[in-house]
Design a protein around this motif. Structure first.
Motif, PDB file in Angstrom:
ATOM      1  N   THR A   1       7.221  -4.823   2.741  1.00 57.19           N
ATOM      2  CA  THR A   1       5.999  -4.951   3.522  1.00 57.19           C
ATOM      3  C   THR A   1       4.835  -4.392   2.727  1.00 57.19           C
ATOM      4  OG1 THR A   1       5.081  -4.709   5.751  1.00 57.19           O
ATOM      5  CG2 THR A   1       6.084  -2.751   4.776  1.00 57.19           C
TER       6      THR A   1
ATOM      7  N   CYS B   1       1.989   0.905   6.980  1.00 59.49           N
ATOM      8  CA  CYS B   1       3.290   0.660   7.602  1.00 59.49           C
ATOM      9  C   CYS B   1       3.594   1.767   8.608  1.00 59.49           C
ATOM     10  CB  CYS B   1       4.378   0.609   6.534  1.00 59.49           C
ATOM     11  SG  CYS B   1       6.043   0.436   7.200  1.00 59.49           S
TER      12      CYS B   1
ATOM     13  N   THR C   1       3.863  -8.839   6.189  1.00 57.00           N
ATOM     14  CA  THR C   1       2.942  -7.753   6.518  1.00 57.00           C
ATOM     15  C   THR C   1       3.442  -6.997   7.749  1.00 57.00           C
ATOM     16  OG1 THR C   1       1.583  -9.172   7.932  1.00 57.00           O
ATOM     17  CG2 THR C   1       0.960  -9.018   5.588  1.00 57.00           C
TER      18      THR C   1
END
Length: 344
Positions: free
Chosen positions: A291, A296, A271
């Motif tokens: 991810t 992000c 993550t």
């Protein structure tokens, strides 16, 4: 021509695609790489234990047969309350082979949340280990994988591949593969039933997009109760790769970086929050990073898309999808620094 006629769907003959179930994906990985390492366990300081694909196949088959003898099969649900370990992977493989759906339970979650997951799912039977058994509710029957009595019982079972002839009832693609509980950030966590129907397609997509082979070493770092743990399972299965299981005492930072470096991890889902705690310099074996689960930040892309061994650029992907859609519905192409993040 009327407007209605213009928009009427074309009538074409369609061919129903055969669903490849999770046990079949497991069998394919075993067949592709029987002697290769399937799973190893790594904490911040050392690596201990591990199983080849053939060994994992045999041990999970024995456990599956024991569960079948207890009446476990398709349309049933079995809790897996085992801290992230070789045993947690073994338990998931065994439940899948029975045809039942697994309910992953992080035993380190608060007791009231664990109780909600078990009562809401209707689970009456589960797998665990002695270290966490005391903290689990008693309304379910628990089989402890590390109990010497269990070990003795398992030796009585053959290791021939489990088929529909062995199962309580036949396994179909529409049966639940697992039930996973959402984070509960907007209220009480809800259980989401995910069938076998989307697993093979997602597994194939990951193998192709990230170029996963039997030489890859993939990371297992997600909480069992986060559907990224299923992403990690399929990531390894797709290429019959080695899954590096990170100790549940490792949360990120220098400890995670040490595991990535020492274990030569090549593919990892992390993550954004956890990834931001890791220094990427020197992780030259890590060529693919995925991810998701949160937005992000652009600076994270700039930080991780760096030249690695051989002058290549590390590939950085962003994945998005609701739990209900079999983990992910969208995955970016390899992201480029200084370009906007458009997904999630």
């Amino acid at each position: 021509m009327t407007r209605q006629a213009r928009v009427r769907p074309a009538r074409t003959r369609t061919q129903r695609t055969r669903v490849i179930t999770l046990p079949q994906l497991m069998a394919a990985a075993v067949e592709a790489n029987p002697g290769g390492r399937a799973v190893v366990f790594a904490d911040a300081d050392a690596t201990s234990g591990g199983l080849s694909y053939a060994e994992l196949d045999e041990r999970s088959t024995r456990l599956a047969r024991l569960l079948i003898d207890r009446g476990v099969g398709p349309e049933d649900l079995v809790a897996v309350a085992v801290p992230r370990s070789v045993d947690s992977v073994l338990a998931v493989w065994a439940v899948a082979k029975t045809g039942a759906g697994f309910v992953p339970v992080d035993p380190h979650y608060p007791a009231d949340r664990v109780a909600h997951m078990l009562t809401d799912s209707g689970v009456s039977f589960g797998l665990t280990v002695a270290a966490v058994r005391r903290g689990l509710p008693d309304h379910a029957e628990w089989l402890m994988l590390d109990d010497p009595i269990t070990a003795q019982q398992l030796q009585r079972y053959p290791v021939d591949r489990v088929t529909n002839q062995d199962r309580v009832r036949p396994l179909h693609g529409a049966h639940p593969a697992y039930v996973i509980y959402t984070s509960g950030s907007t209220g009480v966590p809800k259980g989401v039933v995910v069938t076998h129907q989307g697993l093979s397609g997602f597994c194939d997509e990951q193998r192709t997009r990230y170029r996963v082979t039997s030489a890859a070493r993939t990371l297992h770092f997600a909480s069992p109760s986060f559907d990224a743990s299923v992403l990690e399972l399929l990531l390894a299965l797709g290429g019959a790769a080695t899954m590096v299981v990170v100790s549940p005492t490792v949360y990120g930072g220098a400890e995670l970086a040490a595991v990535l470096r020492r274990e030569r991890v090549t593919h990892a889902f992390v993550t954004p929050a956890a990834l931001a705690s890791v220094e990427p310099t020197g992780l030259d074996e890590l060529r693919v990073v995925v991810t998701g689960g949160e937005a992000c930040p652009p600076q994270l892309v700039r930080r991780w898309v760096l030249p690695i061994a051989g002058g290549l650029l590390r590939e950085f992907f962003d994945a998005y999808g609701p739990t209900e859609a079999t983990i992910a519905t969208n995955i970016t192409a390899p992201m480029v620094p200084w370009q906007p993040v458009t997904l999630g």
